[in-house]
Write an enzyme that holds these catalytic residues in place. Structure first.
Site, mmCIF file in Angstrom:
data_model
loop_
_atom_site.group_PDB
_atom_site.id
_atom_site.type_symbol
_atom_site.label_atom_id
_atom_site.label_comp_id
_atom_site.label_asym_id
_atom_site.label_seq_id
_atom_site.Cartn_x
_atom_site.Cartn_y
_atom_site.Cartn_z
ATOM 1 C CB CYS A 147 -0.032 2.735 -8.611
ATOM 2 S SG CYS A 147 -1.127 2.589 -7.181
ATOM 3 C CD GLU A 197 0.913 5.774 -5.797
ATOM 4 O OE1 GLU A 197 2.108 5.512 -5.596
ATOM 5 O OE2 GLU A 197 -0.020 5.248 -5.137
ATOM 6 C CD GLU A 204 -3.361 0.312 5.597
ATOM 7 O OE1 GLU A 204 -2.158 0.315 5.287
ATOM 8 O OE2 GLU A 204 -3.764 0.097 6.758
#
Length: 129
Positions: free
Chosen positions: A87, A53, A42
Site C-alpha cells: 500500500c 488504502e 479478503e
C-alpha cells in the site's frame, strides 16, 4: 483530523474479513478536501485480497483526483496499523513524500510522513535513471 479518523473507522463496517476477522478502514483526503474511503476485502486466496488504502486510492483516482494531503488508517483492534509495504508503494505512485499518514491507536493518533514510511521508493523518477 478527527473527522478523517472517524471516516476510516466507519469504513471498517463494509469490510469483508471472513478469514482474519481483522477489519481495516482508510480515509484519503484530496487536495480539495474530498474524502474517499476504503475497507479491506479478503479473498480465500490471500494474495487477491484488497487493502483499504488501495481501495481508497483507486476510488479517488477513478474520480479524477491526483493530489492528496492526508490519509487516516484504522483497524478494528485500534492497534495503530500503518499501511503495508504494498500500500505504501501504491501511495507513492499518487502522493508526495509529505503525505500525512494518521494511524488510529484509539486514544492516540500518531502521524507519519509517507517518505519516512517508505524511503527510496520505486517511482517514475527512479525508473528513468
Amino acid at each position: 483530523m478527527e473527522d478523517l479518523v472517524e471516516r476510516a473507522r466507519s469504513a471498517q463496517d463494509d469490510a469483508h474479513v471472513p478469514y482474519s476477522e481483522y477489519r481495516v478502514g482508510a480515509a484519503l483526503r484530496t487536495a480539495d478536501g474530498t474524502v474517499f474511503t476504503g475497507c479491506n476485502i479478503e479473498n480465500a486466496n490471500y494474495s487477491n485480497s484488497l487493502h483499504a488504502e488501495e481501495l481508497a486510492v483507486g476510488k479517488a483516482v477513478e474520480a479524477g483526483h491526483r493530489e492528496f494531503d492526508r490519509l487516516a488508517v484504522s483497524s478494528s483492534e485500534r492497534d495503530g496499523v500503518t499501511p503495508c509495504g504494498m500500500c505504501r508503494q501504491t501511495l507513492v505512485e499518487f502522493c508526495h513524500d509529505d503525505l500525512v499518514v494518521v494511524c488510529d491507536e484509539g486514544d492516540a493518533t500518531p502521524e507519519y510522513r509517507l517518505g519516512d514510511l517508505l524511503p527510496d521508493a520505486i517511482s517514475a523518477e527512479t525508473l528513468g535513471k
